[in-house]
Motif scaffolding. Sequence first.
Motif, short mmCIF file in Angstrom:
data_model
loop_
_atom_site.label_atom_id
_atom_site.label_comp_id
_atom_site.label_asym_id
_atom_site.label_seq_id
_atom_site.Cartn_x
_atom_site.Cartn_y
_atom_site.Cartn_z
N MET A 45 60.35 -23.16 9.81
CA MET A 45 60.40 -21.75 10.14
C MET A 45 60.01 -21.78 11.65
SD MET A 45 60.97 -19.03 8.37
CE MET A 45 60.61 -18.94 6.84
N SER A 46 60.59 -21.09 12.42
CA SER A 46 60.26 -21.02 13.69
C SER A 46 59.79 -19.54 13.98
CB SER A 46 61.33 -20.96 14.76
OG SER A 46 61.80 -22.46 14.63
N LEU A 47 58.50 -19.22 14.66
CA LEU A 47 58.00 -18.23 15.02
C LEU A 47 58.33 -17.81 16.57
CD1 LEU A 47 56.39 -15.80 13.89
CD2 LEU A 47 54.38 -16.86 15.01
N PHE A 48 58.64 -16.41 16.73
CA PHE A 48 59.30 -15.92 17.86
C PHE A 48 58.50 -14.73 18.15
CE2 PHE A 48 63.15 -18.39 16.57
CZ PHE A 48 63.39 -19.13 17.69
N ASN A 49 58.29 -14.35 19.53
CA ASN A 49 57.41 -13.17 19.99
C ASN A 49 58.55 -12.72 20.87
OD1 ASN A 49 54.83 -13.22 18.81
ND2 ASN A 49 54.79 -15.30 19.79
N TYR A 50 58.79 -11.42 20.79
CA TYR A 50 59.34 -10.63 21.82
C TYR A 50 58.99 -9.20 21.83
CZ TYR A 50 63.66 -8.26 23.74
OH TYR A 50 64.24 -7.59 24.56
N GLY A 51 58.33 -8.68 22.91
CA GLY A 51 57.65 -7.45 23.28
C GLY A 51 56.86 -6.83 22.32
N GLY A 52 56.08 -7.88 21.98
CA GLY A 52 55.01 -7.44 21.05
C GLY A 52 55.53 -7.32 19.48
N LEU A 53 56.53 -7.80 19.16
CA LEU A 53 57.20 -8.25 17.85
C LEU A 53 56.70 -9.67 17.40
CD1 LEU A 53 60.13 -6.17 18.09
CD2 LEU A 53 58.15 -5.39 17.00
N ARG A 54 56.73 -10.04 16.31
CA ARG A 54 56.90 -11.54 15.89
C ARG A 54 58.01 -11.44 14.89
NH1 ARG A 54 51.42 -12.41 13.29
NH2 ARG A 54 52.18 -14.44 13.03
N ILE A 55 58.74 -12.38 14.86
CA ILE A 55 59.83 -12.66 13.78
C ILE A 55 59.80 -14.15 13.54
CG2 ILE A 55 61.28 -12.74 15.78
CD1 ILE A 55 62.57 -10.87 12.80
N GLU A 56 59.78 -14.27 12.17
CA GLU A 56 60.16 -15.86 11.62
C GLU A 56 61.40 -15.83 11.45
OE1 GLU A 56 57.51 -16.72 8.46
OE2 GLU A 56 55.35 -16.10 9.33
N ILE A 57 62.02 -17.00 11.90
CA ILE A 57 63.41 -17.24 11.77
C ILE A 57 63.43 -18.86 11.31
CG2 ILE A 57 65.65 -17.85 12.85
CD1 ILE A 57 64.96 -14.87 13.33
N PRO A 58 64.19 -18.81 10.23
CA PRO A 58 64.38 -20.28 9.54
C PRO A 58 65.05 -21.44 10.59
CG PRO A 58 65.37 -18.70 7.92
CD PRO A 58 64.99 -18.07 9.01
N LYS A 59 64.49 -22.58 10.31
CA LYS A 59 64.96 -23.60 11.21
C LYS A 59 66.56 -23.49 10.98
CE LYS A 59 61.26 -25.78 12.68
NZ LYS A 59 60.65 -25.46 13.89
N GLY A 60 67.12 -23.97 12.18
CA GLY A 60 68.59 -23.93 11.92
C GLY A 60 69.43 -22.45 11.95
N TYR A 61 68.64 -21.50 12.03
CA TYR A 61 69.08 -19.98 12.33
C TYR A 61 68.51 -19.49 13.64
CZ TYR A 61 70.78 -20.11 7.44
OH TYR A 61 71.37 -20.34 6.42
N GLU A 62 68.40 -20.33 14.70
CA GLU A 62 67.72 -19.66 15.76
C GLU A 62 68.61 -18.92 16.54
OE1 GLU A 62 67.44 -22.95 14.76
OE2 GLU A 62 65.40 -23.18 14.62
N PHE A 63 69.89 -19.24 16.25
CA PHE A 63 70.86 -18.36 16.89
C PHE A 63 70.84 -16.84 16.68
CE2 PHE A 63 72.76 -19.31 12.88
CZ PHE A 63 73.30 -18.22 12.56
N VAL A 64 70.34 -16.50 15.60
CA VAL A 64 69.97 -15.14 14.93
C VAL A 64 69.20 -14.41 16.18
CG1 VAL A 64 69.01 -13.65 13.27
CG2 VAL A 64 70.57 -15.53 12.53
N TYR A 65 68.01 -15.10 16.35
CA TYR A 65 67.08 -14.60 17.60
C TYR A 65 67.78 -14.30 18.65
CZ TYR A 65 63.33 -14.24 20.72
OH TYR A 65 62.36 -13.76 21.77
N TYR A 66 68.45 -15.32 19.05
CA TYR A 66 69.26 -15.18 20.47
C TYR A 66 70.13 -13.96 20.30
CZ TYR A 66 72.39 -15.95 24.10
OH TYR A 66 72.99 -15.97 25.43
N ALA A 67 71.03 -14.03 19.41
CA ALA A 67 72.13 -12.65 19.27
C ALA A 67 71.28 -11.34 19.19
CB ALA A 67 72.82 -12.99 18.12
N THR A 68 70.26 -11.43 18.67
CA THR A 68 69.56 -9.93 18.47
C THR A 68 68.89 -9.66 19.77
OG1 THR A 68 69.78 -10.01 16.00
CG2 THR A 68 68.27 -8.44 16.88
N PHE A 69 67.81 -10.65 20.18
CA PHE A 69 67.06 -10.28 21.07
C PHE A 69 67.23 -10.50 22.50
CE2 PHE A 69 64.51 -10.24 16.98
CZ PHE A 69 63.81 -9.30 17.19
N ILE A 70 67.95 -11.40 22.69
CA ILE A 70 68.46 -12.07 23.99
C ILE A 70 69.89 -11.49 24.24
CG2 ILE A 70 68.69 -13.95 25.34
CD1 ILE A 70 65.92 -13.70 24.38
N ALA A 71 70.78 -11.74 23.63
CA ALA A 71 72.09 -11.17 23.86
C ALA A 71 72.18 -9.53 23.42
CB ALA A 71 73.13 -12.10 23.18
#
Length: 159
Positions: free
Chosen positions: A1-27
């Motif tokens: 599991m990877s833990l990401f922080n974005y604008g005061g939010l914390r989100i756990e994303i399973p290993k191998g699914y990091e693209f989900v974080y990128y698509a929603t929060f970065i792109a």
Amino acid sequence: MSLFNYGGLRIEIPKGYEFVYYATFIAGEWDFLNVKNTDVVLDAGAFVGDYTVKVARKAKEVVAVEPLPWAFKILKENVEINQLKNVVLVNKALYSVDGVKLNISDEGTGSKLSDEGIEVETTTIESLGKFSLVKMDIEGAEGKVVKGDWLNHVTSSTP
């Protein structure tokens, strides 16, 4: 599991699914939906809650629907670690009828109807309520749910 922080939010994303974080929060894949504080949002195909967590601080309420048990567990954890009180979690598959048992396969990149796989119960959008905004990514089952009166209640939030 990877833990990401974005604008005061914390989100756990399973290993191998990091693209989900990128698509929603970065792109900003769903940013065009332009959520307002009066919106009741349906996150159909919530997966691990990336979009749910992102818009819950903006929306009046978010109903997050996810049929896969392992993804739903992470979705629930992400809602809890961000202390989001305006999120309703539904561990069912959206379909054209309520209460039917369907098998869906979990292919790692999404789910789809299958002869084998995980048995899930269905629900309809109408039974969940009325929504001013709908984000829908339900792996090809969209054609089964884009029927009925619910669509008449959705209002456009785009500029």
